[in-house]
Design a protein around this motif. Sequence first.
Motif, PDB file in Angstrom:
ATOM      1  N   VAL A   1       0.735  -1.614   0.164  1.00 43.67           N
ATOM      2  CA  VAL A   1       0.377  -0.316   0.064  1.00 43.67           C
ATOM      3  C   VAL A   1       1.202   0.758   0.013  1.00 43.67           C
ATOM      4  N   VAL A   2       2.237   0.956   1.023  1.00 44.28           N
ATOM      5  CA  VAL A   2       2.303   2.294   0.340  1.00 44.28           C
ATOM      6  C   VAL A   2       3.477   2.740  -0.137  1.00 44.28           C
ATOM      7  N   SER A   3       3.814   1.814  -1.290  1.00 42.79           N
ATOM      8  CA  SER A   3       4.570   1.680  -2.898  1.00 42.79           C
ATOM      9  C   SER A   3       3.398   2.606  -3.313  1.00 42.79           C
ATOM     10  N   LEU A   4       2.280   2.055  -3.361  1.00 44.02           N
ATOM     11  CA  LEU A   4       1.413   2.417  -4.159  1.00 44.02           C
ATOM     12  C   LEU A   4       1.265   3.640  -3.861  1.00 44.02           C
ATOM     13  N   VAL A   5       1.265   4.778  -2.892  1.00 45.42           N
ATOM     14  CA  VAL A   5       0.687   6.044  -2.113  1.00 45.42           C
ATOM     15  C   VAL A   5       1.610   6.575  -2.504  1.00 45.42           C
ATOM     16  N   TYR A   6       2.514   5.792  -2.681  1.00 47.99           N
ATOM     17  CA  TYR A   6       4.445   6.992  -3.118  1.00 47.99           C
ATOM     18  C   TYR A   6       3.917   7.090  -4.273  1.00 47.99           C
ATOM     19  N   ILE A   7       3.821   6.220  -5.436  1.00 51.47           N
ATOM     20  CA  ILE A   7       3.760   6.198  -6.473  1.00 51.47           C
ATOM     21  C   ILE A   7       2.404   7.306  -6.441  1.00 51.47           C
ATOM     22  N   LEU A   8       1.579   7.601  -6.054  1.00 48.13           N
ATOM     23  CA  LEU A   8       0.624   8.139  -5.908  1.00 48.13           C
ATOM     24  C   LEU A   8       0.590  10.239  -5.275  1.00 48.13           C
ATOM     25  N   LEU A   9       1.514   9.735  -4.968  1.00 45.54           N
ATOM     26  CA  LEU A   9       1.765  11.189  -4.004  1.00 45.54           C
ATOM     27  C   LEU A   9       3.278  11.723  -5.251  1.00 45.54           C
ATOM     28  N   LEU A  10       3.921  11.019  -6.020  1.00 47.60           N
ATOM     29  CA  LEU A  10       4.864  11.404  -7.004  1.00 47.60           C
ATOM     30  C   LEU A  10       3.860  11.840  -8.200  1.00 47.60           C
ATOM     31  N   ARG A  11       2.623  11.460  -8.643  1.00 46.95           N
ATOM     32  CA  ARG A  11       2.035  11.596  -9.303  1.00 46.95           C
ATOM     33  C   ARG A  11       1.521  13.364  -9.309  1.00 46.95           C
ATOM     34  N   CYS A  12       0.905  13.638  -7.858  1.00 49.00           N
ATOM     35  CA  CYS A  12       0.448  14.751  -7.333  1.00 49.00           C
ATOM     36  C   CYS A  12       1.187  15.916  -6.851  1.00 49.00           C
ATOM     37  N   VAL A  13       2.022  15.549  -6.565  1.00 52.27           N
ATOM     38  CA  VAL A  13       3.228  16.461  -5.461  1.00 52.27           C
ATOM     39  C   VAL A  13       4.434  15.881  -6.350  1.00 52.27           C
ATOM     40  N   SER A  14       4.752  15.489  -7.696  1.00 54.50           N
ATOM     41  CA  SER A  14       6.738  15.369  -8.063  1.00 54.50           C
ATOM     42  C   SER A  14       7.008  15.753  -7.604  1.00 54.50           C
ATOM     43  N   PHE A  15       6.741  17.440  -7.946  1.00 55.14           N
ATOM     44  CA  PHE A  15       8.234  18.616  -7.493  1.00 55.14           C
ATOM     45  C   PHE A  15       7.837  18.432  -6.274  1.00 55.14           C
ATOM     46  N   ILE A  16       7.579  18.970  -5.433  1.00 55.55           N
ATOM     47  CA  ILE A  16       7.566  18.750  -3.923  1.00 55.55           C
ATOM     48  C   ILE A  16       8.901  18.036  -3.086  1.00 55.55           C
ATOM     49  N   LEU A  17       7.761  16.412  -3.585  1.00 54.57           N
ATOM     50  CA  LEU A  17       8.361  15.058  -3.004  1.00 54.57           C
ATOM     51  C   LEU A  17       9.650  14.967  -3.375  1.00 54.57           C
ATOM     52  N   VAL A  18      10.107  15.425  -4.484  1.00 62.58           N
ATOM     53  CA  VAL A  18      11.389  15.504  -5.342  1.00 62.58           C
ATOM     54  C   VAL A  18      12.698  15.834  -4.669  1.00 62.58           C
ATOM     55  N   TRP A  19      12.129  17.368  -4.509  1.00 60.90           N
ATOM     56  CA  TRP A  19      13.110  18.184  -4.076  1.00 60.90           C
ATOM     57  C   TRP A  19      13.239  18.320  -1.912  1.00 60.90           C
ATOM     58  N   LEU A  20      12.080  17.965  -1.909  1.00 64.97           N
ATOM     59  CA  LEU A  20      12.405  17.501  -0.552  1.00 64.97           C
ATOM     60  C   LEU A  20      12.677  16.408   0.152  1.00 64.97           C
ATOM     61  N   SER A  21      12.399  15.432  -1.009  1.00 62.32           N
ATOM     62  CA  SER A  21      14.082  13.703  -0.526  1.00 62.32           C
ATOM     63  C   SER A  21      15.717  13.914  -0.799  1.00 62.32           C
ATOM     64  N   ILE A  22      15.251  15.084  -1.765  1.00 59.95           N
ATOM     65  CA  ILE A  22      16.495  15.393  -1.936  1.00 59.95           C
ATOM     66  C   ILE A  22      17.848  16.486  -0.564  1.00 59.95           C
ATOM     67  N   LEU A  23      17.016  17.383  -0.460  1.00 58.23           N
ATOM     68  CA  LEU A  23      17.334  18.366   0.114  1.00 58.23           C
ATOM     69  C   LEU A  23      16.917  17.720   1.825  1.00 58.23           C
ATOM     70  N   ALA A  24      16.379  16.509   2.145  1.00 60.07           N
ATOM     71  CA  ALA A  24      16.178  15.932   3.831  1.00 60.07           C
ATOM     72  C   ALA A  24      17.479  15.437   3.132  1.00 60.07           C
ATOM     73  N   LEU A  25      17.834  14.268   1.777  1.00 59.11           N
ATOM     74  CA  LEU A  25      19.080  13.365   2.155  1.00 59.11           C
ATOM     75  C   LEU A  25      20.525  14.456   2.224  1.00 59.11           C
ATOM     76  N   LEU A  26      20.618  15.487   1.644  1.00 56.22           N
ATOM     77  CA  LEU A  26      21.606  17.293   2.047  1.00 56.22           C
ATOM     78  C   LEU A  26      21.538  17.051   3.542  1.00 56.22           C
ATOM     79  N   VAL A  27      20.034  17.346   4.287  1.00 58.21           N
ATOM     80  CA  VAL A  27      20.739  17.009   5.757  1.00 58.21           C
ATOM     81  C   VAL A  27      20.849  16.468   6.908  1.00 58.21           C
ATOM     82  N   LEU A  28      20.292  15.049   6.258  1.00 59.11           N
ATOM     83  CA  LEU A  28      20.609  13.551   6.537  1.00 59.11           C
ATOM     84  C   LEU A  28      22.426  13.866   6.633  1.00 59.11           C
TER      85      LEU A  28
END
Length: 719
Positions: A240-267
């Motif tokens: 379910v989480v994998s499917l939800v993540y794919i749906l989130l990529l459809r809706c907020v791919s720009f925000i989700l991807v940049w947040l992922s990159i930013l979170a990775l840089l911070v980590l």
Amino acid sequence: MAPREDRLSHKFEFDPSFKGPLKHRSCTDVCCLLLFIVFLIAWGGVAYFAYRNGDPEKFILPSDSDNHVCGLDGTDKGKPNLFFFDLTECLDPKAVLDGCKTPHVCVASCPDTSWAAVEVLNSAQPIDWALVRRKLICRHDDIASTINSKQSLKDALDKQLCAKYYIAMKPFYRRCIPSLKEISAAGKILRENNVDLTQLTNGSKVIEFVTSAQYISKIVMEELYKIRYYLLGGIAIAIVVSLVYILLLRCVSFILVWLSILALLVLLGYGAYFSYMKYKTMEEPKPSVEDEHFDLILKFRDTHFIQDKIKELLSDRNTWFYSAIVCSIVFVILLLVVLFLRARIRLAIALIGEASICISSIKSSLIFPVFPWTLHLIVIVWSVLIGVYLYTLGDSIYKVVGLANDNQCICQNNYYTHDGQWCTPNKWYDMCHSVSNPNMSCSIASCKFFNKTPNNFVTYLFLFNIFAYFWASSFVMALSEMILAGTFATWYWTAKKRDVPFFTVTTAVFRTIRYHLGTVAFGSLIISICKFIRFLLEYIEKKCKKFDNGFTRAILCALKCFFWCLHKFIAFVNKNAYIMCAIHGGNFCKSAKDAFSLLIRNAVRTVVVDKVADLLLFLGKVLLTAGVSAGAYYIFFRPVIDFDTKKSFILEYPWFPVAILGVATFLISSTFFRVYSMAIDTLFLCFLEDCERNDGSQEYFMSKRLMKLLTKRKVVDHE
């Protein structure tokens, strides 16, 4: 012929009639398909030969020194257990890796008492030889029947025809193995038989390790059964989480991807800082006084072994030092990529969003992996079964043992001259005998069964089976890639997405099977040849270790590196060739040339989009795996409910279910994202062709978001 530069720069021309994957096409690479069919028939012939002549029970059940399967062959029927004459040779870790070199015989049951022949030989009392014969364990029953004096007993022991001693044992997977308690109780017998104390200590530790592993595995299996519903729920959550993540990529791919990159840089930044501070504040490690040889085996007895090993690793100063270095390097690389390739990253994000919309529109593409999964599982099981049957067709190898220490042994015409020489039991007894009596066999030296090895013909069949696995598994993977490519290409080249056919995946399946199985066979053959060469290099490296030197290591390392790069390059070309074939219906070579030329003309876009997309999908897999694992950690390190008894209990080994759910989540997300990756690659290739084919016509098939990025890029070009 045009120069290479002209051929590579030849762009797709505008064609108003082009509407995506061609409907009217012809079969491609038919010769390769015929070759693949012949190959399958040959593989079936190998399977039939192995099935008719092999015996898988010989692979599973133990065999004695004469290579008779315990409980099945000849005189060993009714004797299912294997008994070793000198158990210390089998229990020493190095001997276990090389194979047990002591005589071993099949017995009806493992001895439940201890006995030593030295007690009989040193006894001054009258001996009941009938009782001695019943206690003896010999290589053949008729040997024990001839023992009627101390001299005959001594001769049998010197020739290693009977066991000098044994202690009480129990069967462990049909092998007679003593417990630590019995070894301690039989200390006198072991000392009287001059058993090496080092080997005895090592053997005791190995037995303890096996016992502990068996005990722990039993507890783990019981706990996993009690929490089976938790595990099933965790797997369902991962899906379910994998499917939800794919749906989130459809809706907020720009925000989700940049947040992922930013979170990775911070980590990464925090990880580097935290690791350095831990390294700076920790003291130098003190030298260990523990026995290193069996330290791991002894610690395994601890019921909190994994937790203690993690604590030990985290308390090591060097761990934090290397962690700080790795985090810093990755942080700098990722930061440079983000700063200098922002525009390309935006294009990659847009393509990820398009892929998410595409997959959401064709939901059956997420179910499609079940088809290649099933085929791949069949290929694995089929090849493993053939390998097991072929393994049992090997020849028995016998070697001379003890000749160097037997001064009373002579072989006619120097037929056998040194230990380790291959021998044949019948020829040994005919050619070698005692110096004093030609009718007596050698007292110490003997021709012993060493192991089983395939003959040349069986070796060739083994190699063919391995290559067959590579080709068949690559064929299944290539088939699924081409089907998905045809599916996603149909979606892209449909102007109005609501007009995408409902049975798009089914149409792609029938189109691929009807026209392009030859192309699939061609591409999979190339990649399988590369895989087979890499396998041979690994095998050669293993065999050449005894000739190990700097030159051979350098040559093998260079070859392995070259073929690894070649494998990656071929896999990249093949995937894009399948995409181009699914669209235009050309053969493999033409499709590979067109795809490669198109990608070369857009080299920077290709590298950035491919690597950024791979990085983002990998981040998604890591994020989902970490999230589910964290949830599992929170649940399993607290009291859980046994659904059978309705009572709560605390897991003794909570790390195992956490690890199981972590691995399962990673595999599940990898499956979904593999489809996602194919969608990105297909849409990217279609996007590049769309840019060239419709340049100037403004009749693009791409979405408004991609067109906006392209328009911005044109402005920059004109500037």
